[in-house]
Design a protein around this motif. Structure first.
Motif, PDB file in Angstrom:
ATOM      1  N   ILE A 271      13.726  -7.216   9.744  1.00 37.68           N
ATOM      2  CA  ILE A 271      13.633  -8.636   9.443  1.00 37.68           C
ATOM      3  C   ILE A 271      12.094  -8.809   8.923  1.00 37.68           C
ATOM      4  CG2 ILE A 271      13.650 -10.827  10.030  1.00 37.68           C
ATOM      5  CD1 ILE A 271      16.032 -10.389  11.784  1.00 37.68           C
ATOM      6  N   ALA A 272      11.258  -8.176   9.866  1.00 40.44           N
ATOM      7  CA  ALA A 272       9.913  -8.219   9.651  1.00 40.44           C
ATOM      8  C   ALA A 272       9.327  -7.459   8.464  1.00 40.44           C
ATOM      9  CB  ALA A 272       8.903  -7.733  10.817  1.00 40.44           C
ATOM     10  N   VAL A 273       9.932  -6.199   8.214  1.00 41.38           N
ATOM     11  CA  VAL A 273       9.738  -5.486   7.168  1.00 41.38           C
ATOM     12  C   VAL A 273      10.222  -6.097   5.666  1.00 41.38           C
ATOM     13  CG1 VAL A 273       9.932  -3.079   5.988  1.00 41.38           C
ATOM     14  CG2 VAL A 273       9.457  -3.198   8.316  1.00 41.38           C
ATOM     15  N   SER A 274      11.455  -6.683   5.971  1.00 42.64           N
ATOM     16  CA  SER A 274      11.986  -7.152   4.701  1.00 42.64           C
ATOM     17  C   SER A 274      11.185  -8.525   4.368  1.00 42.64           C
ATOM     18  CB  SER A 274      13.357  -7.777   5.007  1.00 42.64           C
ATOM     19  OG  SER A 274      14.173  -6.622   5.107  1.00 42.64           O
ATOM     20  N   SER A 275      10.520  -9.292   5.470  1.00 37.97           N
ATOM     21  CA  SER A 275       9.858 -10.572   4.999  1.00 37.97           C
ATOM     22  C   SER A 275       8.524 -10.081   4.465  1.00 37.97           C
ATOM     23  CB  SER A 275       9.537 -11.341   6.479  1.00 37.97           C
ATOM     24  OG  SER A 275       8.848 -12.241   6.171  1.00 37.97           O
ATOM     25  N   ASP A 276       7.731  -9.081   4.639  1.00 36.91           N
ATOM     26  CA  ASP A 276       6.631  -8.438   3.985  1.00 36.91           C
ATOM     27  C   ASP A 276       6.800  -7.891   2.806  1.00 36.91           C
ATOM     28  OD1 ASP A 276       5.435  -9.288   6.381  1.00 36.91           O
ATOM     29  OD2 ASP A 276       5.218  -7.137   7.330  1.00 36.91           O
ATOM     30  N   LEU A 277       8.060  -7.164   2.587  1.00 34.37           N
ATOM     31  CA  LEU A 277       8.391  -6.651   1.321  1.00 34.37           C
ATOM     32  C   LEU A 277       8.690  -7.920   0.264  1.00 34.37           C
ATOM     33  CD1 LEU A 277       8.972  -4.291  -0.302  1.00 34.37           C
ATOM     34  CD2 LEU A 277      11.287  -4.290   0.521  1.00 34.37           C
ATOM     35  N   SER A 278       9.350  -8.785   0.960  1.00 38.45           N
ATOM     36  CA  SER A 278       9.714 -10.120  -0.060  1.00 38.45           C
ATOM     37  C   SER A 278       8.380 -10.804  -0.442  1.00 38.45           C
ATOM     38  CB  SER A 278      10.477 -11.052   0.836  1.00 38.45           C
ATOM     39  OG  SER A 278      10.825 -12.213   0.049  1.00 38.45           O
ATOM     40  N   LYS A 279       7.289 -11.003   0.391  1.00 36.52           N
ATOM     41  CA  LYS A 279       6.066 -11.644  -0.071  1.00 36.52           C
ATOM     42  C   LYS A 279       5.447 -10.947  -1.227  1.00 36.52           C
ATOM     43  CE  LYS A 279       5.204 -13.731   4.522  1.00 36.52           C
ATOM     44  NZ  LYS A 279       4.295 -13.673   5.802  1.00 36.52           N
ATOM     45  N   ILE A 280       5.506  -9.469  -1.036  1.00 38.50           N
ATOM     46  CA  ILE A 280       4.949  -8.629  -2.173  1.00 38.50           C
ATOM     47  C   ILE A 280       5.486  -8.717  -3.481  1.00 38.50           C
ATOM     48  CG2 ILE A 280       4.306  -6.260  -2.800  1.00 38.50           C
ATOM     49  CD1 ILE A 280       3.986  -5.655   0.257  1.00 38.50           C
ATOM     50  N   ARG A 281       7.093  -8.553  -3.240  1.00 33.65           N
ATOM     51  CA  ARG A 281       7.905  -8.464  -4.553  1.00 33.65           C
ATOM     52  C   ARG A 281       7.962 -10.030  -5.099  1.00 33.65           C
ATOM     53  NH1 ARG A 281      13.275  -4.980  -2.425  1.00 33.65           N
ATOM     54  NH2 ARG A 281      12.249  -3.154  -2.801  1.00 33.65           N
TER      55      ARG A 281
END
Length: 327
Positions: A280-290
């Motif tokens: 969840i944490a990684v997905s959130s960071d990745l979402s912010k970048i994408r």
């Protein structure tokens, strides 16, 4: 195993005929066969679950003597669930089905198969603080008073009842049905009437390992034997009493294994939750970048740079202002 236990209890019904008992034996045979099939369970890839490291070896087979034997080893396969945690992913057939102490787990009682009386021995209780490991024999005799009496000998301990220097036969204490007989930390009692003329006897020995399938086969054999007279019924009752204890020991062992499996499942579940939080944490960071709006971000960055430059210029001017500049 609950079904097996219920059938063993039913087998002790004094109103049942030989045909009734044979029917119960047939049911227990089916339960035994189902247990063997379960012990030989294979995975979709053909590996045996309960053979330890010998995954391609069928763990339980019938030997020429008709006894179920274990062909695997005591190995326990491991699975790595993260860099720091490794858990057991299997249990050997030895641990689940073989590593079971008979009797009450400390001692095991048996009657002499040549007994002709109606004596039935209690499973015995043990005070471990005073228990002396030995094989003990209780033998029935006629004492000097013409009474039905008994003596107790240990294979190593020697004569215990009556205590030395009393004569083992003539001075033997009178037998009282159902009254406790105690020696070397063991307490038992015998109901019915043993035969002194035939020197009926009972043995109390240290518990030994006995697999589940042998336990079931022993009671199947006992139920298939005639039990028409009082002596035969006593033999049957002794066999059923032993079987109940042995099945209880087997059930306790299965519960022990299940408890360890439950602990391992909890460990896996905890690691799963940790991994889910990390995802969840990684997905959130990745979402912010994408999902970043580059035009808006560039505008905000330019505005922030302008503000920073203005603040720096103002600071440079203000820090040089002192009262001496105006004198």
């Amino acid at each position: 195993m609950f079904a097996a236990r219920d059938n063993i209890i039913r087998g002790g019904n004094g109103n049942y005929s030989s045909i009734d008992r044979q029917a119960i034996a047939a049911e227990l045979t089916e339960i035994r066969n189902e247990a063997i099939a379960l012990a030989n369970t294979q995975t979709a890839s053909g590996e045996f679950l309960f053979s330890g490291f010998q995954t391609l070896t069928k763990p339980f087979t019938l030997d020429p003597a008709g006894t179920i034997v274990y062909n695997g080893d005591q190995g326990q396969r491991l699975s790595k669930i993260n860099d720091d945690v490794t858990i057991a992913s299997s249990d050997s057939g030895y641990e689940v089905f073989e590593n079971i102490l008979n009797g009450n787990g400390i001692v095991h009682t048996t009657e002499n198969l040549a007994n002709v009386g109606t004596g039935v021995i209690d499973p015995a209780s043990v005070d471990q603080s005073s228990y002396v490991t030995d094989t003990y024999t209780i033998t029935f005799v006629t004492n000097n008073n013409g009474e039905l009496a008994y003596n107790v000998f240990g294979a190593v301990s020697g004569q215990l009842i009556p205590s030395l220097p009393n004569n083992a036969v003539l001075d033997a204490p009178a037998f009282e049905e159902g009254v406790d007989i105690s020696f070397n930390g063991i307490t038992t009692n015998i109901t019915g009437t043993p035969d002194a003329a035939a020197n009926d006897s009972f043995v109390i020995s240290p518990s030994t390992r006995q697999n589940l399938f042998t336990t079931l086969q022993n009671v199947i054999d006992a139920l298939n034997l005639p039990a028409d007279n009082a002596s035969e019924k006593a033999h049957l009752q002794n066999a059923l009493n032993r079987a109940l204890l042995d099945v209880d020991q087997a059930m306790a062992n299965v519960d022990r294994v299940r408890a360890t499996i439950g602990a391992r499942l909890n460990a896996v579940e905890n690691e799963k939750l940790v991994n889910e939080d990390l995802i969840i944490a990684v997905s959130s960071d990745l979402s912010k970048i994408r999902d970043l709006d580059y035009t808006e971000a560039a505008t905000r960055l330019a505005a922030q740079i302008t503000s920073l430059e203005a603040a720096q210029a103002s600071f440079a001017r203000i820090q040089n202002l002192t009262l001496f500049n105006f004198l």
